[in-house]
Design an enzyme around this catalytic site. Structure first.
Site, PDB file in Angstrom:
ATOM      1  N   HIS A 114     123.270 -43.589  91.050  1.00 34.11           N
ATOM      2  CA  HIS A 114     122.026 -42.814  91.026  1.00 34.11           C
ATOM      3  C   HIS A 114     121.029 -43.329  89.990  1.00 34.11           C
ATOM      4  O   HIS A 114     119.953 -42.760  89.820  1.00 34.11           O
ATOM      5  CB  HIS A 114     122.357 -41.341  90.750  1.00 34.11           C
ATOM      6  CG  HIS A 114     121.274 -40.385  91.108  1.00 34.11           C
ATOM      7  ND1 HIS A 114     120.634 -39.586  90.175  1.00 34.11           N
ATOM      8  CD2 HIS A 114     120.691 -40.091  92.301  1.00 34.11           C
ATOM      9  CE1 HIS A 114     119.731 -38.835  90.773  1.00 34.11           C
ATOM     10  NE2 HIS A 114     119.731 -39.122  92.064  1.00 34.11           N
TER      11      HIS A 114
ATOM     12  N   LYS B 254     118.115 -45.570  88.190  1.00 31.76           N
ATOM     13  CA  LYS B 254     116.894 -46.291  88.562  1.00 31.76           C
ATOM     14  C   LYS B 254     116.501 -47.149  87.362  1.00 31.76           C
ATOM     15  O   LYS B 254     116.029 -46.626  86.347  1.00 31.76           O
ATOM     16  CB  LYS B 254     115.742 -45.339  88.913  1.00 31.76           C
ATOM     17  CG  LYS B 254     115.943 -44.558  90.214  1.00 31.76           C
ATOM     18  CD  LYS B 254     116.588 -43.245  89.995  1.00 31.76           C
ATOM     19  CE  LYS B 254     116.737 -42.467  91.303  1.00 31.76           C
ATOM     20  NZ  LYS B 254     117.544 -41.253  91.136  1.00 31.76           N
TER      21      LYS B 254
ATOM     22  N   ASP C 167     112.861 -60.234  82.398  1.00 32.45           N
ATOM     23  CA  ASP C 167     112.915 -61.203  81.293  1.00 32.45           C
ATOM     24  C   ASP C 167     113.530 -60.629  80.022  1.00 32.45           C
ATOM     25  O   ASP C 167     113.182 -61.053  78.911  1.00 32.45           O
ATOM     26  CB  ASP C 167     111.510 -61.747  80.990  1.00 32.45           C
ATOM     27  CG  ASP C 167     110.973 -62.621  82.113  1.00 32.45           C
ATOM     28  OD1 ASP C 167     111.789 -63.079  82.943  1.00 32.45           O
ATOM     29  OD2 ASP C 167     109.752 -62.842  82.163  1.00 32.45           O
TER      30      ASP C 167
ATOM     31  N   HIS D   5     110.292 -34.043  91.552  1.00 31.56           N
ATOM     32  CA  HIS D   5     111.542 -34.792  91.436  1.00 31.56           C
ATOM     33  C   HIS D   5     111.764 -35.318  90.021  1.00 31.56           C
ATOM     34  O   HIS D   5     112.771 -35.957  89.742  1.00 31.56           O
ATOM     35  CB  HIS D   5     111.520 -35.955  92.445  1.00 31.56           C
ATOM     36  CG  HIS D   5     112.821 -36.633  92.630  1.00 31.56           C
ATOM     37  ND1 HIS D   5     113.035 -37.959  92.283  1.00 31.56           N
ATOM     38  CD2 HIS D   5     113.999 -36.184  93.123  1.00 31.56           C
ATOM     39  CE1 HIS D   5     114.272 -38.292  92.568  1.00 31.56           C
ATOM     40  NE2 HIS D   5     114.889 -37.241  93.074  1.00 31.56           N
TER      41      HIS D   5
ATOM     42  N   LYS E  55     112.733 -35.575  86.109  1.00 28.43           N
ATOM     43  CA  LYS E  55     113.803 -35.017  85.284  1.00 28.43           C
ATOM     44  C   LYS E  55     113.427 -35.279  83.821  1.00 28.43           C
ATOM     45  O   LYS E  55     113.488 -36.420  83.359  1.00 28.43           O
ATOM     46  CB  LYS E  55     115.151 -35.671  85.595  1.00 28.43           C
ATOM     47  CG  LYS E  55     115.555 -35.651  87.088  1.00 28.43           C
ATOM     48  CD  LYS E  55     115.320 -36.991  87.714  1.00 28.43           C
ATOM     49  CE  LYS E  55     115.885 -37.209  89.095  1.00 28.43           C
ATOM     50  NZ  LYS E  55     116.107 -36.193  90.013  1.00 28.43           N
TER      51      LYS E  55
ATOM     52  N   ASP F 123     110.366 -29.259  70.955  1.00 28.42           N
ATOM     53  CA  ASP F 123     109.527 -29.114  69.759  1.00 28.42           C
ATOM     54  C   ASP F 123     108.435 -30.177  69.659  1.00 28.42           C
ATOM     55  O   ASP F 123     108.097 -30.625  68.546  1.00 28.42           O
ATOM     56  CB  ASP F 123     110.400 -29.125  68.495  1.00 28.42           C
ATOM     57  CG  ASP F 123     111.302 -27.903  68.408  1.00 28.42           C
ATOM     58  OD1 ASP F 123     111.098 -26.959  69.200  1.00 28.42           O
ATOM     59  OD2 ASP F 123     112.215 -27.900  67.563  1.00 28.42           O
TER      60      ASP F 123
END
Length: 486
Positions: free
Chosen positions: A224, A226, A231, A404, A406, A411
């Site tokens: 899952h 991404k 380089d 979508h 997350k 603070d």
């Protein structure tokens, strides 16, 4: 003949109860949470045979013999490489802000590395713009490009990324692409798979799905993450899959998917590269550890005011580290806690931590999508609303598409961004990545984005919620029973 049939009947009964006893034993010795253990026990005892089948498919965290063997040793090997990285003392942030200190110490002890400074961080909030920036970086690459995605769906601007990779491979850039077998099934069935392979791009189908593999390992453990690496200096991570937002799942009626990505220039790319190398080795058996950072280049862009920790979770990585990190982050909050998640099915510990934060005076807000692509998750999430609202948590339901993203903001100083949903699968099963960023300027940018989300949301009213229909309460209780299995 009757004796033979009686013998077969009793043999089946014996095997059935031996399986029940074996599974019961395994559930009890695993030290799962009590709700999870009770859900599994009720499933196997109440639903004959089918319950056993569900357990074998989804109850054990099992990757497969070869992958499990590699995963066990791979992180210790990577720690040896991390020790070499420690010689670059000036890229490590030994002292963090007050709110971030506990979380960074946890990550240091669990993963063996301090937070990394000397990075330039950019928050990307629009998928179309993110991919345009990415394509420019791909065309600028000189040595190597590595990517991993859960979903790559051909069509639209995703094809532009494919063409950029093909052109880069043809001019000698080493390109590697790892895609989850289930999430990217459309890619592997499309002409792009063969076209890109023939151009010289290495492509790995992660955690392959097939009828045979059903009996060899769990199929709901997914890749899952991404990640994009260019380089060994530019890195991307966040919630975005490689899709065209104007085309992806438009038939579901939830609108465009709203994502967040970070683009980072600096030595954190090496830490992320180590994670990518681990994933690549689990799938292929080959090590591709990144080169150590260029010291001269890093000295020119030293930033003393921020640092980043990279948390990798999943089979073979430090156990429960992301769950511990989330709990530590929530308990660190003193004034404000804002959480954005598409799927809200928290563990009991996380639910307790969130409610306790609100009850001790922290201003707690949770932003979730009003529209879901999963009926199961939609109803499972509703189960937790009453307890959260009673504790004083504000729940915002985003109306302008499927949110979508997350992210967690604490603070106005500490940010967590990555691929982890607040659900059981992300917390305990999948290969996930989270960036912990101790940077006030970056946090202010994230805060502005979260304010935009809130402005495009409706606030769930406690009194209105308490007057919901009785039949919905029954459904919520059913999904509460199922939530430990999701």
């Amino acid at each position: 003949m009757d004796i033979f049939y009686d013998l077969i009947k009793w043999l089946v009964v014996l095997i059935y109860w031996l399986l029940i006893a074996n599974i019961t034993y395994r559930i009890l010795i695993k030290r799962r949470s009590i709700p999870s253990s009770m859900s599994w026990l009720l499933t196997i005892y109440i639903i004959p045979f089918i319950g056993i089948a569900i357990w074998f498919f989804f109850g054990e965290l099992y990757l497969g013999k070869r992958q499990k063997k590699i995963a066990k040793k791979i992180w210790s090997i990577s720690n040896t490489y991390l020790n070499k990285l420690k010689s670059y003392k000036y890229i490590f942030q030994i002292k963090n802000s007050e709110v971030a200190t506990s979380l960074f110490q946890l990550c240091k002890h669990r993963q063996g590395i301090y937070g990394i400074k000397n990075n330039k961080i950019t928050l990307l909030t629009n998928t179309q713009n993110t991919i345009e920036v990415l394509i420019r970086d791909i065309y600028s690459a000189r040595n190597n490009i590595e990517m991993v995605f859960y979903i790559w769906k051909p069509g639209g601007i995703a094809d532009d990324v494919a063409m950029a990779l093909i052109d880069s491979a043809k001019r000698g850039v080493h390109c590697r692409l790892m895609l989850d077998s289930a999430g990217s099934v459309e890619f592997f069935r499309s002409p792009w798979f063969d076209i890109m392979k023939k151009s010289g791009i290495e492509i790995v189908e992660a955690l392959k799905v097939s009828l045979i593999r059903i009996f060899l390992r769990r199929l709901d453990v997914r890749q899952h993450r991404k990640i994009i690496l260019i380089d060994n200096y530019i890195s991307y991570s966040g919630s975005m899959n490689l899709v065209d937002p104007y085309l992806f799942k438009q038939s579901s009626g939830v609108g465009q998917w709203i994502d967040l990505m970070t683009r980072i220039e600096g030595p954190v790319a090496t830490a992320i590269g180590i994670i990518y190398s681990c994933d690549w080795e689990i799938e292929t058996g080959f090590k591709i550890l990144p080169k150590l950072p260029n010291k001269e280049m890093l000295k020119k862009k030293c930033n003393q005011n921020s640092s980043i920790q990279v948390i990798a979770s999943g089979p073979g990585f430090p156990k429960n580290v992301i769950h511990q990190a989330l709990l530590t982050a929530i308990y660190s909050a003193r004034n404000e806690l804002i959480m954005t998640t598409p799927y809200l099915v928290p563990s009991d510990d996380l639910l307790h931590a969130i409610c306790t934060a609100a009850q001790r005076g922290v201003k707690v807000s949770i932003i979730i999508p009003l529209y879901h692509d999963s009926i199961l998750v939609k109803w499972a999430s509703r189960v937790f609303f009453s307890e959260l609202l009673e504790a004083g948590v504000k729940i915002y339901q985003f109306k302008k598409g499927l949110l979508h993203s997350k992210s967690i903001l604490i603070d106005q100083q500490l940010s967590l961004i990555g691929t982890v949903n607040l659900d059981m699968r992300s917390l305990w099963l999948n290969f996930e990545i989270t960036l912990v960023i101790d940077d006030r300027k970056f946090s202010h940018h994230l805060s502005a984005i979260q304010k935009e989300y809130i402005d495009n949301s409706r606030l769930l009213d406690k009194n209105t919620w308490s007057m919901r229909a009785y039949w919905t309460r029954i459904l919520e209780k059913i999904f509460y029973f199922l939530s430990p299995l999701l």
